[in-house]
Design a protein around this motif. Structure first.
Motif, PDB file in Angstrom:
ATOM      1  N   ARG A 441       0.825  -1.200   0.000  1.00 20.96           N
ATOM      2  CA  ARG A 441       0.000   0.000   0.000  1.00 20.96           C
ATOM      3  C   ARG A 441       0.868   1.263   0.000  1.00 20.96           C
ATOM      4  NH1 ARG A 441      -5.234  -1.182  -1.339  1.00 20.96           N
ATOM      5  NH2 ARG A 441      -5.981  -3.031  -0.187  1.00 20.96           N
ATOM      6  N   ARG A 442       0.280   2.337  -0.501  1.00 18.76           N
ATOM      7  CA  ARG A 442       0.918   3.641  -0.327  1.00 18.76           C
ATOM      8  C   ARG A 442       0.814   4.022   1.154  1.00 18.76           C
ATOM      9  NH1 ARG A 442       2.295   6.776  -4.571  1.00 18.76           N
ATOM     10  NH2 ARG A 442       1.704   6.048  -6.653  1.00 18.76           N
ATOM     11  N   PRO A 443       1.801   4.695   1.680  1.00 19.75           N
ATOM     12  CA  PRO A 443       1.779   5.021   3.123  1.00 19.75           C
ATOM     13  C   PRO A 443       0.790   6.138   3.443  1.00 19.75           C
ATOM     14  CG  PRO A 443       3.729   5.939   2.100  1.00 19.75           C
ATOM     15  CD  PRO A 443       3.052   5.132   1.040  1.00 19.75           C
ATOM     16  N   GLN A 444      -0.488   5.868   3.250  1.00 19.63           N
ATOM     17  CA  GLN A 444      -1.520   6.833   3.607  1.00 19.63           C
ATOM     18  C   GLN A 444      -1.829   6.723   5.090  1.00 19.63           C
ATOM     19  OE1 GLN A 444      -4.816   6.029   1.014  1.00 19.63           O
ATOM     20  NE2 GLN A 444      -3.618   6.336  -0.861  1.00 19.63           N
ATOM     21  N   ARG A 445      -2.509   7.742   5.592  1.00 17.20           N
ATOM     22  CA  ARG A 445      -2.725   7.809   7.038  1.00 17.20           C
ATOM     23  C   ARG A 445      -3.570   6.659   7.565  1.00 17.20           C
ATOM     24  NH1 ARG A 445      -3.745  14.239   8.338  1.00 17.20           N
ATOM     25  NH2 ARG A 445      -1.639  14.942   7.830  1.00 17.20           N
ATOM     26  N   LEU A 762      -0.649  25.400 -16.278  1.00 17.94           N
ATOM     27  CA  LEU A 762      -0.317  23.981 -16.304  1.00 17.94           C
ATOM     28  C   LEU A 762      -1.478  23.162 -15.750  1.00 17.94           C
ATOM     29  CD1 LEU A 762       3.396  23.908 -15.053  1.00 17.94           C
ATOM     30  CD2 LEU A 762       2.571  23.740 -17.404  1.00 17.94           C
ATOM     31  N   ASP A 763      -1.762  22.053 -16.414  1.00 17.48           N
ATOM     32  CA  ASP A 763      -2.752  21.094 -15.928  1.00 17.48           C
ATOM     33  C   ASP A 763      -2.076  19.748 -15.728  1.00 17.48           C
ATOM     34  OD1 ASP A 763      -4.868  22.775 -15.778  1.00 17.48           O
ATOM     35  OD2 ASP A 763      -5.702  22.267 -17.756  1.00 17.48           O
ATOM     36  N   ILE A 764      -2.635  18.959 -14.815  1.00 18.94           N
ATOM     37  CA  ILE A 764      -2.091  17.630 -14.539  1.00 18.94           C
ATOM     38  C   ILE A 764      -2.978  16.589 -15.220  1.00 18.94           C
ATOM     39  CG2 ILE A 764      -3.326  17.568 -12.347  1.00 18.94           C
ATOM     40  CD1 ILE A 764      -1.118  15.772 -11.256  1.00 18.94           C
ATOM     41  N   CYS A 765      -2.345  15.668 -15.927  1.00 19.86           N
ATOM     42  CA  CYS A 765      -3.077  14.638 -16.681  1.00 19.86           C
ATOM     43  C   CYS A 765      -3.041  13.333 -15.894  1.00 19.86           C
ATOM     44  CB  CYS A 765      -2.453  14.445 -18.056  1.00 19.86           C
ATOM     45  SG  CYS A 765      -2.368  15.950 -19.038  1.00 19.86           S
ATOM     46  N   THR A 766      -3.986  13.133 -15.002  1.00 19.02           N
ATOM     47  CA  THR A 766      -4.018  11.898 -14.228  1.00 19.02           C
ATOM     48  C   THR A 766      -5.390  11.730 -13.598  1.00 19.02           C
ATOM     49  OG1 THR A 766      -3.003  10.676 -12.399  1.00 19.02           O
ATOM     50  CG2 THR A 766      -3.145  13.049 -12.166  1.00 19.02           C
ATOM     51  N   ASP A 767      -5.780  10.491 -13.423  1.00 18.63           N
ATOM     52  CA  ASP A 767      -7.028  10.155 -12.738  1.00 18.63           C
ATOM     53  C   ASP A 767      -6.760   9.542 -11.377  1.00 18.63           C
ATOM     54  OD1 ASP A 767      -8.521  11.031 -14.896  1.00 18.63           O
ATOM     55  OD2 ASP A 767      -8.369   9.088 -15.908  1.00 18.63           O
ATOM     56  N   ARG A 768      -5.623   9.845 -10.797  1.00 18.04           N
ATOM     57  CA  ARG A 768      -5.254   9.253  -9.516  1.00 18.04           C
ATOM     58  C   ARG A 768      -6.206   9.707  -8.417  1.00 18.04           C
ATOM     59  NH1 ARG A 768       1.057   9.187  -9.702  1.00 18.04           N
ATOM     60  NH2 ARG A 768       0.863   9.310  -7.461  1.00 18.04           N
ATOM     61  N   PRO A 769      -6.463   8.821  -7.440  1.00 19.99           N
ATOM     62  CA  PRO A 769      -7.355   9.234  -6.340  1.00 19.99           C
ATOM     63  C   PRO A 769      -6.721  10.271  -5.426  1.00 19.99           C
ATOM     64  CG  PRO A 769      -6.450   7.034  -5.950  1.00 19.99           C
ATOM     65  CD  PRO A 769      -6.061   7.410  -7.339  1.00 19.99           C
ATOM     66  N   ASP A 770      -5.368  10.406  -5.453  1.00 18.01           N
ATOM     67  CA  ASP A 770      -4.713  11.398  -4.604  1.00 18.01           C
ATOM     68  C   ASP A 770      -4.561  12.736  -5.311  1.00 18.01           C
ATOM     69  OD1 ASP A 770      -2.938  10.524  -6.464  1.00 18.01           O
ATOM     70  OD2 ASP A 770      -1.285  10.174  -5.078  1.00 18.01           O
ATOM     71  N   CYS A 771      -5.279  12.938  -6.417  1.00  8.05           N
ATOM     72  CA  CYS A 771      -5.213  14.189  -7.153  1.00  8.05           C
ATOM     73  C   CYS A 771      -6.592  14.823  -7.168  1.00  8.05           C
ATOM     74  CB  CYS A 771      -4.714  13.960  -8.580  1.00  8.05           C
ATOM     75  SG  CYS A 771      -4.681  15.458  -9.580  1.00  8.05           S
ATOM     76  N   VAL A 772      -6.697  16.066  -6.704  1.00  8.09           N
ATOM     77  CA  VAL A 772      -7.961  16.787  -6.670  1.00  8.09           C
ATOM     78  C   VAL A 772      -7.740  18.160  -7.286  1.00  8.09           C
ATOM     79  CG1 VAL A 772      -9.790  17.733  -5.226  1.00  8.09           C
ATOM     80  CG2 VAL A 772      -8.695  15.571  -4.594  1.00  8.09           C
ATOM     81  N   SER A 783      12.110   8.422   5.965  1.00 10.32           N
ATOM     82  CA  SER A 783      12.888   7.280   5.480  1.00 10.32           C
ATOM     83  C   SER A 783      12.357   6.712   4.171  1.00 10.32           C
ATOM     84  CB  SER A 783      12.916   6.173   6.540  1.00 10.32           C
ATOM     85  OG  SER A 783      13.627   6.595   7.681  1.00 10.32           O
ATOM     86  N   LEU A 784      11.255   7.256   3.641  1.00 10.81           N
ATOM     87  CA  LEU A 784      10.706   6.804   2.368  1.00 10.81           C
ATOM     88  C   LEU A 784      10.993   7.833   1.289  1.00 10.81           C
ATOM     89  CD1 LEU A 784       7.295   5.305   3.529  1.00 10.81           C
ATOM     90  CD2 LEU A 784       9.557   4.244   3.478  1.00 10.81           C
ATOM     91  N   LYS A 785      10.682   7.465   0.042  1.00 12.62           N
ATOM     92  CA  LYS A 785      11.093   8.313  -1.083  1.00 12.62           C
ATOM     93  C   LYS A 785      10.191   9.526  -1.289  1.00 12.62           C
ATOM     94  CE  LYS A 785      13.520   4.820  -3.793  1.00 12.62           C
ATOM     95  NZ  LYS A 785      13.618   4.113  -5.097  1.00 12.62           N
ATOM     96  N   ASN A 786       8.911   9.472  -0.891  1.00  9.71           N
ATOM     97  CA  ASN A 786       7.987  10.585  -1.096  1.00  9.71           C
ATOM     98  C   ASN A 786       8.028  11.052  -2.555  1.00  9.71           C
ATOM     99  OD1 ASN A 786       7.537  10.766   1.844  1.00  9.71           O
ATOM    100  ND2 ASN A 786       9.622  11.549   1.879  1.00  9.71           N
ATOM    101  N   LEU A 787       7.904  10.110  -3.475  1.00  4.85           N
ATOM    102  CA  LEU A 787       8.123  10.348  -4.899  1.00  4.85           C
ATOM    103  C   LEU A 787       6.855  10.042  -5.692  1.00  4.85           C
ATOM    104  CD1 LEU A 787       9.936  10.628  -7.493  1.00  4.85           C
ATOM    105  CD2 LEU A 787      10.448   8.205  -7.205  1.00  4.85           C
ATOM    106  N   LYS A 788       6.540  10.928  -6.654  1.00  5.88           N
ATOM    107  CA  LYS A 788       5.436  10.687  -7.570  1.00  5.88           C
ATOM    108  C   LYS A 788       5.816  11.244  -8.950  1.00  5.88           C
ATOM    109  CE  LYS A 788       1.817  10.681  -4.061  1.00  5.88           C
ATOM    110  NZ  LYS A 788       0.502  11.180  -3.622  1.00  5.88           N
TER     111      LYS A 788
END
Length: 996
Positions: A441-445, A762-772, A783-788
């Motif tokens: 999983r992604r490290p969500q809360r 600029l617009d973001i082209c993604t349907d990710r649930p973490d994008c609003v 200690s994690l990459k925090n990368l997208k």
């Protein structure tokens, strides 16, 4: 803690014997008797502090002593019974000769010591019979041979400041805190100082125990002592390296022996002139990678520490001659040691080495001392829940990233998941074949629970189905990042509650290592009977015990000086007690408070189950803050703070408890468990200020990256990293990505949410649930990459190039951004963190980006009369510039921002960096009018590169000559002849070039 203190004193006495020998070599001792006897027990030798760049009559004497020292070093290996007095005589004779030579070349116009001795009264602290001439000469001041001698320095500064300004060699004792503080205030004024020694263990108490120095830090103003070559701060209480030392431009020898150093700063590589570094007798667990930047280092001593490994960058110390690593915990040596071709002595006895790397056999002149190592022995196997024999015949299953299900039979299975996780199903754990699943999983809360002071070390791993119960425990092993000084545990979430599982740490199987020649993964393993969600967390080491009505004693495993005494009848029922000790950096607290005198003890986190008041007061013992002892403490400056972990508030309860001190510890009595923190501050200790300091200490210094892939500019990488990891990360991405420099420093908490907004076209082209609404959500974990990575496009209706930006905000994703935030980023928006530029090129008719290929401008600098420099000429010149490119760029008129951009873009390619700088300047000369060649020549001369300037003039002269010849060929000789003559008159070098 008391037992450890006794052991430390014993070690310090042994170390003192070694340090006295080194001090004789590294310091220029004043003739006379030393206040404490010493014995020569060391067989190791330190280099002279005088570097080879010193001019004057020193060089021959230094060389003769060095040769004598090498012969003595060989003799001591054969016979350790060398007389200390004969050795001191040799040192003193050498130093006397240096002193006489130095005195003859340095005269000061101040009051002489003989005349001042009759005026100045040095009693106390000096004995009545001691005159000023006994401690002060023209260039030397020795104040460490008398108790509290450091208090003399302010007195002398007030009387004969002109004389003290010429002092080059200064020795102080650090056993008296008040005297030392007064002396430290004077030090920044001694601009001629070249050697400074502030050492403990100069005197002994009534029991014969050496007195430890009380130096805990140095004032930042000491960085102004630009002539300092030698600094000795041994036998003190330094917990971090004073930052002022990193700014000394010519520091050659640095001794920090027998302090309390836990880590070295990552910017220690700034000490580029360092040739000798001694860190023996500290508590270092690792060395920073930047140590490899000390290219001039010849001798490194890290003996008597807690080193478990060496950085690979140690192989970059090309000038290293002696490396001393005895009495550590080294288990292996890096292969890069084979690159140390100058290494002559490697001392590694009393470690845990089982193998000497073959690369050292390629150094034929190397001599090693490998005594007391378990060489050739098999390593102790890590603890495994199932024995190796029981798992030898278990089948293995290796899954790929797209394989999220697997089958396990009653025969068991050893499953290896992508990324390094392992699942061990023992035989008989299932009755029939069962299909199981895994998801990282992604490290969500909702998948992560962090308690106070916790750090997440792994991504959440979900194992399904949750309802299956195994007949035998299944071992779940999760890979994790290493976190020094903390306890690593596995936590499990069953859908309702979190629980901490008993955890065993071990190494993965070597053949499963993902990277070639890499180390096996670090695994945190636990045994479970059901599948659920799992994470790995680092927390402060936790000590626990059960308290009955009979009483108990709980001692911290990380700091034995912290003790809880539970008297009889303090409780009527059994209670479970938990103790955590959080170490706090005193230097950080001083910076945050703006008070260099403040000092704090470790933070105590106490809890109990059930939570209720005790019937009797509980005695709590905690070490006094660093730099404070029972003899020097001012009780009016000692504050005990009570913290509420729920409300995050701090309250001063000093007047509400019984607080007393011994020589090393503070003792207080409480009936309620919570957080307790001991502060020592000369100013009032405000609870609100303590709360702010605590919040700042929990935050990480981070930077943001926004990079575009070179092959596809619409693909954007966004990452947030702690600042100590940014440089390596940028370097690893430089081949595939381009982008602006990392953002400025920002503060984020572990587990804090932030988001990135794409703005200004600029617009973001993604349907990710973490994008609003074009805003991308992150949760920061150190200690994690925090990368997208995402794809961007111009906003609807935009056809031309877009110069947009990415802004980072803390907090929740907003439904909209305030208008004032869009206009001014730092204005009314307190959530703003950083903004970085991001651009897209224009789209062509095929809806593809028009990529502008970088082309060097066709150069034809100059004119027929003043001369030409062609593109080929400039390419040839660029090969000779080298490291002087920046000063040349400044003298050519380029802006600092442009040079910084070039340096960041080509940080790993000096040739491309120089070329880009030259062509950037050349592009600006197209509309600058005539005289471009003369400006280039003048810039080279101003930058100290007369050789390049002469070559440019030769090129121009040859061009003029060819121009004149072309005029003759077309029949314009009459016009061209005067021109050539006038050119030769202006530059006689043209005649010389033509003759050749």
């Amino acid at each position: 803690m008391e037992k450890n203190d006794e052991e430390d004193n014993t070690n310090d006495e042994d170390g003192a014997n070694n340090l006295n020998l080194r001090a004789c070599r590294l310091e220029e001792e004043h003739g006379g008797t030393t206040p404490a006897p010493f014995k020569i027990t060391s067989r190791r030798e330190a280099p002279d502090i005088l570097d080879n760049d010193w001019e004057g009559p020193y060089n021959e004497q230094v060389e003769s002593v060095r040769t004598t020292g090498e012969q003595r070093h060989r003799d001591e290996r054969d016979d350790l019974s060398v007389s200390p007095f004969s050795f001191m005589d040799t040192c003193n004779s050498f130093i006397s000769s240096l002193s006489s030579t130095n005195t003859s070349t340095h005269h000061h116009s101040g009051v002489s010591s003989s005349s001042s001795s009759s005026v100045l009264c040095l009693t106390p602290p000096l004995p009545p019979t001691v005159e000023l001439s006994a401690v002060l000469t023209h260039t030397r001041l020795t104040l460490d041979v008398y108790r509290s001698g450091a208090s003399v320095l302010p007195r002398l500064w007030g009387s004969i400041p002109e004389h003290l300004r010429g002092i080059q060699y200064l020795k102080l004792g650090s056993e008296d805190k008040t005297a030392l503080d007064g002396a430290l205030d004077v030090l920044p004024h001694l601009k001629a100082l070249r050697s400074l020694a502030i050492r403990g263990h100069r005197f002994y108490d009534s029991q014969g125990t050496p007195l430890l120095g009380l130096l805990t830090t140095l004032p930042t103003s000491l960085s102004s002592l630009s002539l300092l070559v030698h600094v000795d701060l041994s036998f003190n209480q330094l917990s971090i390296l004073p930052s002022c030392l990193l700014s000394l431009p010519v520091l050659s020898a640095l001794l920090l022996c027998y302090n309390r150093l836990l880590v070295l700063p990552p910017d220690i590589g700034h000490l580029s002139t360092l040739t000798y570094l001694s860190l023996s007798g500290n508590k270092l667990v690792s060395l920073p990678a930047s140590l490899g930047d000390l290219k001039k280092l010849q001798s490194l001593d890290v003996s008597d520490n807690l080193l478990e490994e060496l950085p690979n960058e140690i192989g970059s110390l090309g000038g290293l001659v002696t490396l001393e690593l005895p009495h550590n915990k080294l288990k292996w040596l890096p292969e890069t040691l084979g690159c140390l071709h100058s290494l002559r002595a490697l001392i590694i006895f009393s470690n845990d080495l089982r193998l000497i790397p073959p690369c050292l056999s390629k150094l034929p002149l190397l001599k090693m001392d490998v005594r007391d190592n378990p060489l050739g022995r098999l390593p102790t196997p890590p603890p495994l829940l199932p024995t190796p024999n029981a798992t030898a015949n278990i089948p293995e299953s290796h899954l790929l990233f797209n394989q999220h299900s697997f089958s396990v039979t009653s025969a068991g299975c050893h499953v290896f998941l992508p990324g390094g996780a392992e699942l061990l199903f023992p035989p008989g754990c299932l009755h029939k074949p069962t299909t199981l699943e895994w998801v990282e999983r992604r490290p969500q809360r909702k998948w992560v629970l962090l308690e106070e002071h916790d750090i997440l070390l792994s991504h959440p791993l979900e194992l399904r189905p949750h309802g299956v119960t195994f007949l035998k425990p299944v071992e779940v092993c999760l890979p994790h990042h290493r976190k020094k000084g903390r306890e690593v545990v596995v936590r499990k979430y069953d859908g309702k509650f979190w629980s901490t599982l008993p955890t065993v740490l071990k190494k993965g199987i070597e053949r499963q290592c993902i990277q070639p020649y890499g180390r096996p993964a670090r695994l945190a393993c636990c045994s479970v009977n059901q599948f659920s969600w799992f994470i790995v967390v680092a927390r402060p080491a936790t000590d626990s015990c059960s308290v009955t009505p009979a009483g108990a004693l709980l001692v911290s495993s990380t700091d034995p000086g912290v003790k809880l005494h539970f008297p009889p009848d303090s409780t009527s029922q059994t209670r479970a007690i938990t103790l955590q000790v959080v170490q706090v950096s005193v230097a950080e607290v001083q910076v945050l408070c703006g008070d260099p005198q403040v000092s704090v003890s470790p933070l105590l986190c106490l809890s109990q189950t059930p939570s209720m008041h005790f019937l009797q007061p509980i005695k709590v013992q905690v070490p006094l803050p660093p730099g404070v002892t029972g003899h020097t403490v001012d009780m009016s400056c000692l504050y005990l703070l009570h913290g509420d972990p729920t409300a995050q508030t701090w309250t001063d309860i000093t007047s509400q408890v019984s607080l007393s001190v011994t020589h090393l510890y503070a003792i207080f009595y409480i009936k309620h468990f919570s957080w307790y923190w001991l502060w020592y501050r000369t100013q009032s200790c405000v609870s609100g200020m303590v709360r702010k300091v605590y919040q700042k200490l929990k935050q990480f210094k981070v930077q943001f990256l926004v990079l575009q892939r070179k092959t596809d500019v619409s693909q954007v990488l966004l990452q947030c990293l702690p600042t100590n990891k940014v440089e390596d990360r940028v370097q690893s991405l430089s081949e595939q990505y381009n982008g602006p420099q990392p953002s400025d420093l920002c503060d984020l908490l572990e587990g804090e949410q932030f988001f990135a907004g794409f703005e200004r076209g600029l617009d973001i082209c993604t349907d990710r649930p973490d994008c609003v609404g074009g805003r991308l959500c992150f949760v920061f974990y150190s200690s994690l990459k925090n990368l997208k990575e995402v794809y961007i496009s111009p906003a609807q209706g935009l056809q031309g190039p877009v110069r947009g930006q990415v802004s980072f905000y803390r907090g929740e994703i907003p439904s909209h951004l305030p208008e004032e935030v869009l206009r001014k980023r730092k204005g009314l928006d307190s959530q703003w963190l950083a903004t970085l530029p991001l651009s897209l090129p224009a789209l062509n008719s095929e809806n593809k980006y028009i990529m502008e290929e970088f082309q060097h401008p066709p150069l034809n600098l100059g004119d027929p009369e003043s001369g030409y420099v062609t593109e080929a000429n400039l390419l040839s010149i660029s090969l000779q510039i080298g490291q002087d490119w920046r000063i040349i760029g400044i003298n050519l008129g380029l802006k600092y921002q442009e040079l910084d951009r070039i340096q960041f873009k080509y940080r790993d390619n000096l040739g491309a960096l120089v070329l880009d700088m030259l062509f950037l300047w050349a592009r600006g000369q197209t509309n600058a009018g005539p005289g471009a060649v003369s400006r280039l020549t003048a810039a080279m001369i101003e930058s100290g590169r007369r050789d390049i300037a002469d070559e440019i003039e030769d090129i121009v002269c040859l061009g003029r000559q060819k121009y004149s010849e072309s005029l003759r060929r077309v029949g314009l000789e009459a016009e061209g002849q005067p021109l050539c003559e006038s050119q030769q008159e202006r530059n006689p070098r043209c005649v010389q070039v033509a003759d050749t």
